[in-house]
Design an enzyme around this catalytic site. Structure first.
Site, short mmCIF file in Angstrom:
data_model
loop_
_atom_site.label_atom_id
_atom_site.label_comp_id
_atom_site.label_asym_id
_atom_site.label_seq_id
_atom_site.Cartn_x
_atom_site.Cartn_y
_atom_site.Cartn_z
N ARG A 111 -2.78 1.70 -1.28
CA ARG A 111 -3.44 2.97 -0.95
C ARG A 111 -2.83 4.07 -1.79
O ARG A 111 -1.86 3.83 -2.51
CB ARG A 111 -3.33 3.26 0.55
CG ARG A 111 -1.92 3.25 1.09
CD ARG A 111 -1.92 3.50 2.61
NE ARG A 111 -0.55 3.48 3.11
CZ ARG A 111 -0.22 3.71 4.37
NH1 ARG A 111 -1.13 3.98 5.26
NH2 ARG A 111 1.04 3.68 4.75
N ASN A 149 -3.60 11.93 3.39
CA ASN A 149 -2.73 11.32 4.38
C ASN A 149 -1.33 11.23 3.80
O ASN A 149 -1.16 10.71 2.69
CB ASN A 149 -3.19 9.90 4.75
CG ASN A 149 -2.42 9.35 5.94
OD1 ASN A 149 -2.53 9.88 7.04
ND2 ASN A 149 -1.61 8.34 5.72
N GLU A 150 -0.38 11.78 4.50
CA GLU A 150 1.02 11.69 4.06
C GLU A 150 1.13 11.83 2.54
O GLU A 150 1.58 10.92 1.85
CB GLU A 150 1.66 10.40 4.53
CG GLU A 150 1.89 10.36 6.02
CD GLU A 150 2.79 9.21 6.46
OE1 GLU A 150 3.02 8.28 5.67
OE2 GLU A 150 3.28 9.27 7.61
N CYS A 160 1.42 10.03 -16.18
CA CYS A 160 0.39 9.70 -17.18
C CYS A 160 0.13 10.89 -18.11
O CYS A 160 0.67 11.98 -17.94
CB CYS A 160 -0.90 9.28 -16.47
SG CYS A 160 -1.88 10.67 -15.85
N GLU A 305 1.50 11.29 14.21
CA GLU A 305 1.72 9.85 14.19
C GLU A 305 3.13 9.57 14.65
O GLU A 305 4.07 10.30 14.29
CB GLU A 305 1.63 9.30 12.76
CG GLU A 305 0.27 9.11 12.19
CD GLU A 305 0.37 8.45 10.81
OE1 GLU A 305 1.31 7.67 10.55
OE2 GLU A 305 -0.50 8.74 9.98
N TRP A 313 7.25 -1.66 8.34
CA TRP A 313 7.64 -1.42 6.95
C TRP A 313 9.15 -1.36 6.72
O TRP A 313 9.59 -1.08 5.62
CB TRP A 313 6.95 -0.16 6.43
CG TRP A 313 6.87 0.97 7.42
CD1 TRP A 313 5.79 1.27 8.20
CD2 TRP A 313 7.88 1.93 7.75
NE1 TRP A 313 6.06 2.37 9.00
CE2 TRP A 313 7.34 2.79 8.73
CE3 TRP A 313 9.19 2.16 7.32
CZ2 TRP A 313 8.05 3.85 9.30
CZ3 TRP A 313 9.90 3.20 7.87
CH2 TRP A 313 9.33 4.03 8.85
N GLU A 353 -0.48 -3.90 8.11
CA GLU A 353 0.07 -3.29 9.34
C GLU A 353 -0.28 -4.10 10.59
O GLU A 353 -0.26 -3.57 11.69
CB GLU A 353 -0.38 -1.84 9.42
CG GLU A 353 0.24 -1.09 8.26
CD GLU A 353 -0.08 0.39 8.19
OE1 GLU A 353 0.86 1.17 7.95
OE2 GLU A 353 -1.25 0.75 8.35
C1 GAL Z 1 2.30 6.24 8.07
C2 GAL Z 1 0.86 6.30 7.62
C3 GAL Z 1 -0.05 5.49 8.52
C4 GAL Z 1 0.57 4.17 8.84
C5 GAL Z 1 1.93 4.39 9.47
C6 GAL Z 1 2.63 3.13 9.89
O1 GAL Z 1 3.15 6.40 6.99
O2 GAL Z 1 0.39 7.61 7.57
O3 GAL Z 1 -1.30 5.33 7.89
O4 GAL Z 1 0.69 3.42 7.67
O5 GAL Z 1 2.74 5.03 8.53
O6 GAL Z 1 3.93 3.39 10.35
ZN ZN Z 2 -1.20 11.24 -13.80
#
Ligand code: GAL
Ligand code: ZN
Length: 654
Positions: A111, A149-150, A160, A305, A313, A353
């Site tokens: 992503r 997102n984040e 680049c 979140e 992760w 995930e």
């Molecule tokens: C965040 C992200 C989410 C999901 C989550 C899992 O970093 O915005 O989409 O991946 O972590 O912990």
């Molecule tokens: Zn670039």
């Protein structure tokens, strides 16, 4: 006033209906309603489903889910869906994929596969944001926009050619002339004198250390480049739906983005927080980042979140013990969040995930996770009146991103062991343990409302910032290696602490980092012994009182901590700053919300007229109450003191 038009606190999470057959949606919304979910974040990674071919939109499924949510009384934090460009766009324009410092172009398949400076990417996001805004402008479920997102999570920078061109334009705006740039970058060193803008490039992988001013400007530029992506979408959203607040989810205390600047461009600050349940310091680290979120706009923010239990992760993903999800959630509310939201609603069955916890786990509703989700929903409803209330702090910690970037520039400092997050924590932790509210602040915001301001480190300090600190009428504490360089990362004339020299009444003649594993004893005037690690300084005092001296070692007998009037300076890093801190707090008349007797492991936090008491410890604790009142969580009337079990909490209204 809440953050959105949803009354009370927000409760919900990321919802990815496109990962499930539509039959499941009915069950989802029914269970959401049962848990008291009043908002979900939808569409974060849906670009490839919403625009399956150039300019061709498939909004049907999103229409249906938004209608269904609304029919069950659930609002949407609707994403513009631009966090992952679709494969067709990337294959048509492979040049929009990001390139790393070594020149490798990263592939599609994860992503955030975009170059922040890519006009193709930016134009496509703006077109999609407009299409989304026009389609859903009047949808009753829409209460907030979620852009990207984040930002900087996976793609914080891109090396680049397109980024190089954008960087050059940014540099031209900053410096105007090549002479200006050459002098700021100090290109007389190592033969780097530029004679044409076209010669300038990002700090790509080079044979040796890269010019530190080039790196600092690159950090500034990279934060701005992503911010420009956010702002381009925001402009469209504000044009089409001016009344809908716009946010993007932050990542707690993140090195890459200057959140002071970013927050100013948002309507609502939101944060993603993933304290590690295996980390005994998780509670205090989370509190620090929540206080930053509260400070960014000095208004309530949103925990957008968090993990119901384990993430997927880390190397080892430890679940949250029963009660921990609730405790962590209440902690965010205590520190100013107007809601409790999770990643994610329903646990995925596939993708990276699939082992990440969710409000509704693989095991369904006959699980302890689901029962805790239901119970938390009920607690969140009990706290509805918290929404909109604020906290006022008498103590502020200084955090400046440019200084942070300078401090943690690779390869050119006396020591690479000074890490800003750890330095902030070393002051924050004892304040937190004393139940003292703390704001974070840039050095040059109005400081007059505080009694104590602590700058754990201000490596980069401009004359204007120094003047703001000098004008502060309260007690000031400045940590080591401060006032070293100016905005161009040039050492101030005469050396550190540069523009702070008069204020502190001293100069640092030499930096004296301490090798790993070794310690240096420091003894205060009243005989208290402190253990310092990592850093010491050879100080020459012009006009200050010596509060503590080094004892033994190469600096034996020399000043280690000084005070001039209201300003304290530390040339070293005591493992425990409490003796220095307590003296400053006493002098300033700052005390914790429950007085001096807060048991270890218990967090005490005031928000509006509520007192949150949270037991992060492993043992039950008896907490003295400053006043009698009612616990909003249980309805009990409390007076005198209260016993709080491990991982339990009290929210006292009095
Ligand atoms: C965040 C992200 C989410 C999901 C989550 C899992 O970093 O915005 O989409 O991946 O972590 O912990
Ligand atoms: Zn670039």
């Amino acid at each position: 006033m809440g953050l959105t038009r949803v009354p009370g606190l927000l409760f919900g999470g990321d919802y990815n209906p496109e990962q499930w057959p539509e039959e499941v949606w009915e069950e989802d919304v029914r269970l959401m309603a049962r848990a008291g979910v009043n908002i979900v974040t939808v569409g974060v990674f849906s670009w490839s489903r919403l625009e399956p071919a150039p300019g061709v939109h498939d909004f049907g499924w999103l229409d249906r889910i938004l209608d269904l949510l609304h029919a069950h009384g659930i609002a949407a934090d609707l994403a513009t869906a631009t966090a992952t460009p679709p494969p067709w766009l990337v294959r048509r324009h492979p040049e929009m994929l990001p390139v790393d410092a070594a020149g490798t172009r990263l592939e599609f398949g994860s992503r955030q596969g975009y170059c922040p400076s890519s006009p193709v990417f930016r134009d496509a996001t703006v077109r999609l944001a407009r299409a989304m805004a026009e389609r859903y402008r009047d949808h009753p479920a829409l209460v907030m926009w979620h852009v990207g997102n984040e930002y900087a999570d996976h793609t914080a920078e891109c090396f680049c050619e397109e980024s190089a061109r954008d960087f050059r334009r940014w540099l031209e705006r900053r410096y105007g002339t090549l002479d200006g740039l050459n002098s700021a970058w100090g290109t007389s060193c190592w033969g780097q004198h530029y004679t044409d803008w076209a010669q300038l490039a990002p700090p790509r992988k080079a044979p040796g250390p890269v010019n530190p001013t080039q790196v600092l400007d690159w950090r500034r530029f990279s934060s701005d480049a992503l911010l420009a992506c956010f702002e381009a979408e925001r402009r469209v959203l504000k044009e089409v739906t001016p009344g809908i607040p716009v946010t993007t989810n932050f990542m707690s205390i993140l090195h890459h983005l200057d959140y002071w600047k970013w927050a100013a461009a948002e309507d609502v600050v939101s944060d993603d927080a993933y304290p590690d349940p295996a980390d005994p310091r998780a509670g205090v680290k989370a509190a620090l980042s929540y206080d930053l979120m509260r400070s960014l706009k000095r208004q309530p923010w949103l925990l957008l979140e968090s993990a119901p239990s384990a993430v997927s992760w880390r190397e080892v993903n430890v679940p949250k013990e029963p009660g921990t999800m609730r405790l962590h959630s209440l902690q965010a509310v205590a520190h100013g969040s107007d809601g409790v939201m999770f990643f994610q609603w329903r646990q995925a069955r596939y993708g990276p995930e699939k082992f990440h916890s969710a409000m509704l786990p693989h095991g369904g509703t006959d699980t302890r996770q689901w029962r805790e989700t239901l119970a938390l929903g009920a607690d969140v409803r009990r706290l509805a009146e918290v929404a909109g209330s604020t906290t006022s702090a008498e103590v502020a910690l200084v955090l400046d991103w440019e200084s942070w970037w300078g401090l943690e520039a690779p390869e050119s400092l006396p020591s690479n062991r000074l890490r800003l997050h750890a330095l902030l924590l070393s002051w924050y932790a004892p304040l937190h343990a004393r139940g003292i509210a703390v704001d974070l602040t840039p050095p040059d915001r109005d400081l007059s409302g505080y009694k104590v301001v602590i700058a754990p480190n201000l490596y980069l300090c401009t004359a204007e910032q120094a003047a703001a600190l000098a004008a502060f009428p309260g007690r000031l504490v400045v940590g080591p290696f401060s006032g070293v360089v100016d905005a161009a990362d040039h050492v101030h004339e005469g050396g550190a602490p540069g523009p702070l020299r008069e204020l502190l009444g001293l100069r640092t003649e030499e930096f004296w980092p301490i090798p790993d594993g070794l310690t240096q004893e420091v003894v205060t005037a009243d005989g208290t012994r402190l253990v310092a690690r990592t850093w010491s300084e050879w100080l020459e005092v012009d006009d200050a009182q010596v509060v503590a001296r080094y004892c033994g070692g190469p600096l034996d007998g020399r000043p280690a901590i000084t005070r001039r009037g209201r300003a304290t300076y530390l040339g070293c890093l005591p493992e425990d700053v409490a003796p220095v801190l307590d003296e400053v707090l006493d002098a300033a008349g700052v005390t914790g919300v429950t007085g001096p007797d807060l048991p270890e492991g218990v967090e005490a936090c005031r928000r509006g007229d509520l007192l949150f008491l949270l037991n992060h410890g492993a043992a039950a604790a008896t907490v003295p109450l400053p006043a009698s009142g009612t616990d909003l969580l249980t309805g009990r009337h409390l007076h005198g003191s209260v016993d709080i079990a491990p991982r339990d909490a009290v929210v006292l209204k009095h």
